[in-house]
Design an enzyme around this catalytic site. Structure first.
Site, short mmCIF file in Angstrom:
data_model
loop_
_atom_site.label_atom_id
_atom_site.label_comp_id
_atom_site.label_asym_id
_atom_site.label_seq_id
_atom_site.Cartn_x
_atom_site.Cartn_y
_atom_site.Cartn_z
N ARG A 88 -8.18 -109.10 -102.59
CA ARG A 88 -9.36 -108.42 -102.06
C ARG A 88 -10.25 -109.40 -101.30
NH1 ARG A 88 -8.88 -104.59 -106.86
NH2 ARG A 88 -9.57 -106.17 -108.34
N PHE A 100 -6.50 -95.03 -100.85
CA PHE A 100 -6.19 -95.16 -102.27
C PHE A 100 -7.14 -96.19 -102.89
CE2 PHE A 100 -2.32 -94.45 -99.77
CZ PHE A 100 -1.81 -93.28 -100.31
N ASP A 131 -9.87 -91.68 -101.91
CA ASP A 131 -8.99 -91.64 -103.07
C ASP A 131 -8.84 -90.19 -103.52
OD1 ASP A 131 -7.86 -93.92 -105.14
OD2 ASP A 131 -8.20 -92.00 -106.16
N ASP A 134 -3.39 -99.34 -100.52
CA ASP A 134 -3.12 -99.85 -101.86
C ASP A 134 -2.80 -98.68 -102.80
OD1 ASP A 134 -2.86 -101.53 -104.03
OD2 ASP A 134 -5.01 -101.61 -104.45
N CYS A 180 2.75 -101.64 -105.61
CA CYS A 180 2.81 -102.08 -107.01
C CYS A 180 4.03 -101.49 -107.71
CB CYS A 180 1.52 -101.70 -107.75
SG CYS A 180 1.22 -99.93 -107.86
#
Length: 406
Positions: A222, A239, A262, A310, A350
């Protein structure tokens, strides 16, 4: 000749491997799948300690067995004299805690991953620290059976304000395990607590939230991503969860405006409160389906100077890897269409089942289909409190690519 059996291992049930299956485990890989096992010798209950032996009866390691799982044995000790008892678990936990303490990540105001499963020699156990509170996630039956001992050891070592348990349903199902999230020790605060990361204050709700409360793995990414923003940048954070990338772009970057999106209403509300808490008026947040939102912005002809992608896991198994890669391609293709020439793309995955090479090939496809040059400026992973085990490369799950889009 077979290796002589130690006094410790003589009475412990044996898991014997099939021929030509032993090499990875002599090499200290911690996962023994059911397909590599010839037989189990001795009476054993799921979660019990066993010794792994080769087809030639050589001792390899000690582990914990679960016959409900395709990942049949998790290995922890390659020392024939090191029994998996409370003293062993305490030593492993002490080592993990000391490493984070020496990194300067443990304080009454910070958050960090205290224990990261295989990377800390504690397969099936994750512990996160949030300003004196501990959140435990168990992903194996063997660790769940030892939960009381782990809580006692962590209490002695850390003197935490509270210890809570979290479960991840998909993983637990594979282990044949049901775990209810609950308080294990101490007392939870009635309101969300605040942690400080990169000089920014974030709320963490210890009773709710995704994973174990907050995404700590992107801490360094970040801050680094914010350094790439051009002066006066218009930034889109997709997101965004509770606003990590967005707030860093607003405070540490040179962004004129940042908009976070989001699909979770509670996450967006938390992001808005975090922006107010940090007195940032150049950032806003919106609840929307991120796939639909990106397409709508493309259709509207919008342009941005930087975009962050992300997303959550798109796959938890290799069986759905193609669908996951198509989803990554979809959002990255839209992002390149929305970026001005020279714009910055920060794109992450991820999904541990998606390899770094596969993710890079997906980006190659995006560049080819969009007719845009993607120059990779940095290829990053998780913050160092999420280390990668050299003997279990599966512990490297996070990919973060920072690219310039021509």
């Amino acid at each position: 000749m077979p290796e002589e059996t130690s006094s410790v291992s003589s009475s412990i049930p044996k898991v014997k491997l099939r021929p030509r299956k032993a090499q990875p485990f002599f090499g200290r890989h911690p996962w023994v799948r059911d397909s590599g096992i010839e037989k189990v010798e001795g009476k054993v209950e799921d979660g019990d300690m066993v010794q792994l032996i080769s087809d030639k009866d050589r001792f390899i390691a000690y582990g914990l067995i679960n016959r409900n799982s395709h990942l049949r044995v998790r290995l922890y000790s390659w020392d024939p004299e090191a029994k998996l008892d409370d003293r062993f678990w305490k030593a492993r936990l002490e080592r993990a805690i000391l490493m984070r303490r020496e990194m300067g990540l443990l304080s009454e105001t910070t958050g960090c991953r205290l224990v990261y499963s295989e990377a800390d020699g504690l397969s099936g156990l994750i512990v996160e620290h949030f300003a004196g509170h501990l959140m435990i996630q168990v992903t194996s039956l063997g660790m769940y059976r030892r939960l009381d001992s782990i809580v006692t050891i962590l209490t002695d070592l850390m003197e935490p304000k509270s210890i809570s348990l979290r479960g991840e349903a998909g993983i637990l199902k594979l282990e044949g395990l049901e775990v209810e999230s609950r308080l294990l020790a101490g007392q939870l605060p009635e309101e969300p607590i605040t942690i400080v990361e990169n000089d920014l204050h974030y709320e963490v709700d210890l009773s709710e939230g995704q994973k174990t409360g907050f995404y700590l793995d992107q801490r360094d990414n970040r801050r680094v991503a914010a350094r790439y923003l051009p002066s006066g940048a218009k930034v889109l954070d997709m997101f965004c969860y509770s606003g990590g990338f967005a707030l860093n772009a607003a405070k540490h970057g040179q962004a004129a405006s940042v908009h976070g999106v989001d699909g979770s209403g509670p996450a967006v509300s938390a992001a808005q409160r975090n922006a107010q808490r940090n007195q940032l008026d150049n950032v806003s947040f919106e609840k929307a389906d991120c796939f639909d939102y990106l397409k709508a912005r493309v259709d509207a002809g919008d342009k941005y100077d930087a975009i962050v992608l992300d997303p959550p896991k798109f796959t938890k198994t290799r069986r759905t890897i193609d669908e996951a890669l198509r989803a990554y391609f979809h959002i990255n293709r839209h992002a390149t269409q929305l970026l001005r020439p020279g714009g910055i793309l920060v794109t992450c995955s991820c999904s541990g089942n998606v390899s770094r090479d596969e993710f890079m090939m997906m980006l190659l496809g995006v560049a080819q289909k969009s007719g845009r040059d993607l120059r990779l400026l940095e290829q990053r992973g998780a913050s160092p409190d999420h280390p990668v085990s050299a003997t279990c490369l599966e512990s490297e799950y996070l990919k973060c690519f920072i690219a310039s889009v021509g």
